[in-house]
Structures are given as C-alpha cells and as structure tokens.
Design a protein around this motif. Structure first.
Motif, PDB file in Angstrom:
ATOM      1  N   HIS A   9       3.820  -1.562 -54.317  1.00  0.00           N
ATOM      2  CA  HIS A   9       2.563  -0.877 -53.991  1.00  0.00           C
ATOM      3  C   HIS A   9       2.322  -0.729 -52.498  1.00  0.00           C
ATOM      4  CE1 HIS A   9       1.440  -0.857 -58.150  1.00  0.00           C
ATOM      5  NE2 HIS A   9       1.759  -2.132 -58.230  1.00  0.00           N
ATOM      6  N   ALA A  10       2.815  -1.635 -51.709  1.00  0.00           N
ATOM      7  CA  ALA A  10       2.538  -1.606 -50.277  1.00  0.00           C
ATOM      8  C   ALA A  10       3.517  -0.690 -49.544  1.00  0.00           C
ATOM      9  CB  ALA A  10       2.630  -3.016 -49.700  1.00  0.00           C
ATOM     10  N   CYS A  11       3.023  -0.101 -48.503  1.00  0.00           N
ATOM     11  CA  CYS A  11       3.860   0.716 -47.621  1.00  0.00           C
ATOM     12  C   CYS A  11       4.543  -0.225 -46.631  1.00  0.00           C
ATOM     13  CB  CYS A  11       2.983   1.727 -46.884  1.00  0.00           C
ATOM     14  SG  CYS A  11       3.877   2.800 -45.763  1.00  0.00           S
ATOM     15  N   GLN A  12       5.825  -0.039 -46.403  1.00  0.00           N
ATOM     16  CA  GLN A  12       6.579  -0.870 -45.469  1.00  0.00           C
ATOM     17  C   GLN A  12       6.844  -0.083 -44.187  1.00  0.00           C
ATOM     18  OE1 GLN A  12       8.000  -4.101 -45.771  1.00  0.00           O
ATOM     19  NE2 GLN A  12       6.554  -4.248 -47.455  1.00  0.00           N
ATOM     20  N   ARG A  13       6.562  -0.701 -43.052  1.00  0.00           N
ATOM     21  CA  ARG A  13       6.875  -0.109 -41.753  1.00  0.00           C
ATOM     22  C   ARG A  13       8.138  -0.784 -41.251  1.00  0.00           C
ATOM     23  NH1 ARG A  13       6.198  -0.868 -36.167  1.00  0.00           N
ATOM     24  NH2 ARG A  13       5.534   1.003 -35.065  1.00  0.00           N
ATOM     25  N   LEU A  14       9.172   0.017 -40.993  1.00  0.00           N
ATOM     26  CA  LEU A  14      10.433  -0.507 -40.492  1.00  0.00           C
ATOM     27  C   LEU A  14      10.801   0.200 -39.203  1.00  0.00           C
ATOM     28  CD1 LEU A  14      12.562  -0.528 -43.759  1.00  0.00           C
ATOM     29  CD2 LEU A  14      11.361  -2.445 -42.735  1.00  0.00           C
ATOM     30  N   GLN A  15      11.270  -0.546 -38.237  1.00  0.00           N
ATOM     31  CA  GLN A  15      11.794   0.017 -36.998  1.00  0.00           C
ATOM     32  C   GLN A  15      13.283   0.256 -37.238  1.00  0.00           C
ATOM     33  OE1 GLN A  15       9.569   0.564 -34.571  1.00  0.00           O
ATOM     34  NE2 GLN A  15      11.031   1.501 -33.201  1.00  0.00           N
ATOM     35  N   LEU A  16      13.691   1.507 -37.393  1.00  0.00           N
ATOM     36  CA  LEU A  16      15.070   1.821 -37.760  1.00  0.00           C
ATOM     37  C   LEU A  16      15.819   2.485 -36.609  1.00  0.00           C
ATOM     38  CD1 LEU A  16      14.504   3.233 -41.359  1.00  0.00           C
ATOM     39  CD2 LEU A  16      15.230   0.930 -40.687  1.00  0.00           C
ATOM     40  N   PRO A  17      17.073   2.120 -36.436  1.00  0.00           N
ATOM     41  CA  PRO A  17      17.893   2.765 -35.404  1.00  0.00           C
ATOM     42  C   PRO A  17      18.473   4.076 -35.943  1.00  0.00           C
ATOM     43  CG  PRO A  17      19.174   1.077 -36.483  1.00  0.00           C
ATOM     44  CD  PRO A  17      17.793   1.011 -37.076  1.00  0.00           C
ATOM     45  N   LEU A  29      11.564   7.274 -53.739  1.00  0.00           N
ATOM     46  CA  LEU A  29      11.262   6.728 -52.413  1.00  0.00           C
ATOM     47  C   LEU A  29      10.703   7.828 -51.521  1.00  0.00           C
ATOM     48  CD1 LEU A  29      11.485   4.460 -50.254  1.00  0.00           C
ATOM     49  CD2 LEU A  29      13.799   5.267 -49.828  1.00  0.00           C
ATOM     50  N   TRP A  30       9.542   7.556 -50.940  1.00  0.00           N
ATOM     51  CA  TRP A  30       8.945   8.484 -49.972  1.00  0.00           C
ATOM     52  C   TRP A  30       9.054   7.831 -48.606  1.00  0.00           C
ATOM     53  CZ3 TRP A  30       4.598   7.495 -46.877  1.00  0.00           C
ATOM     54  CH2 TRP A  30       4.133   8.597 -46.145  1.00  0.00           C
ATOM     55  N   LEU A  31       9.523   8.603 -47.617  1.00  0.00           N
ATOM     56  CA  LEU A  31       9.582   8.074 -46.263  1.00  0.00           C
ATOM     57  C   LEU A  31       9.171   9.131 -45.252  1.00  0.00           C
ATOM     58  CD1 LEU A  31      12.728   8.393 -44.444  1.00  0.00           C
ATOM     59  CD2 LEU A  31      13.158   8.086 -46.861  1.00  0.00           C
ATOM     60  N   PRO A  41       3.362  17.815 -37.723  1.00  0.00           N
ATOM     61  CA  PRO A  41       3.407  16.656 -38.617  1.00  0.00           C
ATOM     62  C   PRO A  41       4.781  15.995 -38.644  1.00  0.00           C
ATOM     63  CG  PRO A  41       3.540  18.682 -39.882  1.00  0.00           C
ATOM     64  CD  PRO A  41       3.314  19.081 -38.446  1.00  0.00           C
ATOM     65  N   SER A  42       4.789  14.756 -39.035  1.00  0.00           N
ATOM     66  CA  SER A  42       6.065  14.043 -39.169  1.00  0.00           C
ATOM     67  C   SER A  42       6.783  14.540 -40.421  1.00  0.00           C
ATOM     68  CB  SER A  42       5.818  12.546 -39.260  1.00  0.00           C
ATOM     69  OG  SER A  42       5.045  12.259 -40.408  1.00  0.00           O
ATOM     70  N   PRO A  43       8.097  14.449 -40.432  1.00  0.00           N
ATOM     71  CA  PRO A  43       8.840  14.920 -41.601  1.00  0.00           C
ATOM     72  C   PRO A  43       8.649  13.975 -42.787  1.00  0.00           C
ATOM     73  CG  PRO A  43      10.317  13.920 -40.013  1.00  0.00           C
ATOM     74  CD  PRO A  43       8.959  13.960 -39.382  1.00  0.00           C
ATOM     75  N   ASP A  44       8.390  14.533 -43.959  1.00  0.00           N
ATOM     76  CA  ASP A  44       8.281  13.758 -45.186  1.00  0.00           C
ATOM     77  C   ASP A  44       9.546  13.984 -45.999  1.00  0.00           C
ATOM     78  OD1 ASP A  44       5.736  12.774 -44.658  1.00  0.00           O
ATOM     79  OD2 ASP A  44       4.770  14.513 -45.547  1.00  0.00           O
ATOM     80  N   ILE A  45      10.114  12.906 -46.507  1.00  0.00           N
ATOM     81  CA  ILE A  45      11.357  12.979 -47.275  1.00  0.00           C
ATOM     82  C   ILE A  45      11.153  12.200 -48.563  1.00  0.00           C
ATOM     83  CG2 ILE A  45      13.806  12.325 -47.296  1.00  0.00           C
ATOM     84  CD1 ILE A  45      13.557  12.530 -44.146  1.00  0.00           C
ATOM     85  N   VAL A  46      11.561  12.779 -49.684  1.00  0.00           N
ATOM     86  CA  VAL A  46      11.501  12.105 -50.975  1.00  0.00           C
ATOM     87  C   VAL A  46      12.931  11.965 -51.484  1.00  0.00           C
ATOM     88  CG1 VAL A  46      10.697  12.215 -53.357  1.00  0.00           C
ATOM     89  CG2 VAL A  46       9.199  12.989 -51.506  1.00  0.00           C
ATOM     90  N   LEU A  47      13.304  10.728 -51.808  1.00  0.00           N
ATOM     91  CA  LEU A  47      14.638  10.467 -52.340  1.00  0.00           C
ATOM     92  C   LEU A  47      14.536  10.058 -53.798  1.00  0.00           C
ATOM     93  CD1 LEU A  47      16.236   8.353 -49.463  1.00  0.00           C
ATOM     94  CD2 LEU A  47      16.429  10.810 -49.857  1.00  0.00           C
ATOM     95  N   LEU A  63       7.958   3.544 -45.472  1.00  0.00           N
ATOM     96  CA  LEU A  63       8.568   3.705 -46.794  1.00  0.00           C
ATOM     97  C   LEU A  63       7.599   3.222 -47.864  1.00  0.00           C
ATOM     98  CD1 LEU A  63      10.915   2.975 -44.673  1.00  0.00           C
ATOM     99  CD2 LEU A  63      12.268   2.528 -46.679  1.00  0.00           C
ATOM    100  N   THR A  64       7.519   3.957 -48.944  1.00  0.00           N
ATOM    101  CA  THR A  64       6.731   3.536 -50.097  1.00  0.00           C
ATOM    102  C   THR A  64       7.267   4.238 -51.329  1.00  0.00           C
ATOM    103  OG1 THR A  64       4.471   3.141 -50.894  1.00  0.00           O
ATOM    104  CG2 THR A  64       4.924   5.303 -49.923  1.00  0.00           C
ATOM    105  N   HIS A  65       6.770   3.851 -52.489  1.00  0.00           N
ATOM    106  CA  HIS A  65       7.189   4.528 -53.714  1.00  0.00           C
ATOM    107  C   HIS A  65       6.137   5.555 -54.091  1.00  0.00           C
ATOM    108  CE1 HIS A  65       4.273   2.057 -55.846  1.00  0.00           C
ATOM    109  NE2 HIS A  65       4.564   2.698 -56.958  1.00  0.00           N
ATOM    110  N   LEU A  66       6.559   6.582 -54.787  1.00  0.00           N
ATOM    111  CA  LEU A  66       5.618   7.574 -55.303  1.00  0.00           C
ATOM    112  C   LEU A  66       5.107   7.053 -56.637  1.00  0.00           C
ATOM    113  CD1 LEU A  66       7.418  10.905 -54.399  1.00  0.00           C
ATOM    114  CD2 LEU A  66       5.406   9.913 -53.341  1.00  0.00           C
ATOM    115  N   ARG A  67       3.837   6.799 -56.721  1.00  0.00           N
ATOM    116  CA  ARG A  67       3.251   6.199 -57.919  1.00  0.00           C
ATOM    117  C   ARG A  67       3.453   7.050 -59.161  1.00  0.00           C
ATOM    118  NH1 ARG A  67       0.343   4.559 -53.648  1.00  0.00           N
ATOM    119  NH2 ARG A  67      -0.140   2.362 -53.511  1.00  0.00           N
ATOM    120  N   SER A  68       3.565   8.349 -58.983  1.00  0.00           N
ATOM    121  CA  SER A  68       3.732   9.230 -60.135  1.00  0.00           C
ATOM    122  C   SER A  68       5.028   8.956 -60.887  1.00  0.00           C
ATOM    123  CB  SER A  68       3.681  10.699 -59.709  1.00  0.00           C
ATOM    124  OG  SER A  68       4.736  10.974 -58.806  1.00  0.00           O
TER     125      SER A  68
END
Length: 93
Positions: A9-17, A29-31, A41-47, A63-68
C-alpha cells in the motif's frame, strides 16, 4: 546486485542510479521520478508482470502498486556494478 521488493500500500521512494533495472514479477508496478528543474510532468511508467524498465536518469524514483490490479507488486531491482569494480577488467595497454 539484485534486491527483491514487495509493495502493498505504501509508496516507496528510492534513489536510483542510471542503469538500474526494475523487473516486475507480479501485480502492476507504477513508477515515476522526481524531475527538479525540468519543465513538464514527470514520466509515469506502468510495468506488467514480465516487463522491465531501465533507469536512464539518476535520481529519486517513486514506486507503488496500482490498486486496480488487486495484487501486491513483487519486483526486483538490479543495480549496475560500481565503476571501481570494473577497473582492471579491461586494459588498453
């Protein structure tokens, strides 16, 4: 180096290289990434399961999950090898 992640349920903030690769194994996965100083706007990506995304710009990613989808996201993160570890592997002499 691989890291396994599960997002409920929680959104995770990651510092990625740049060069890090996110692999989606289950759920959707939504990021997005923080884009300070960039117009628009920032790019939205769904995997979907079986898809992956290579990070092209280093920085904060969310990063978070799409509840749907109704399922928790199970994903893995592959980090690039540190440059120092590559020294001595290739030589031009």
């Amino acid at each position: 180096m691989h890291h396994e992640l599960q997002l409920d349920h929680a959104c995770q903030r990651l510092q990625l290289p740049a060069g890090a690769v996110l692999h989606c194994h289950a759920g959707r996965l939504w990021l997005t990434r923080e884009t300070p100083g960039q117009a628009g706007p920032s790019p939205d990506i769904v995997l979907m399961p079986g898809q992956r995304h290579r990070v092209d710009v280093a920085g904060a990613h969310f990063l978070t999950h799409l509840r749907s989808s109704g399922r928790a996201v199970r994903c893995s993160l592959e980090l690039p090898a540190p440059r120092a570890a590559l020294r001595g592997v290739f030589s031009w002499r």
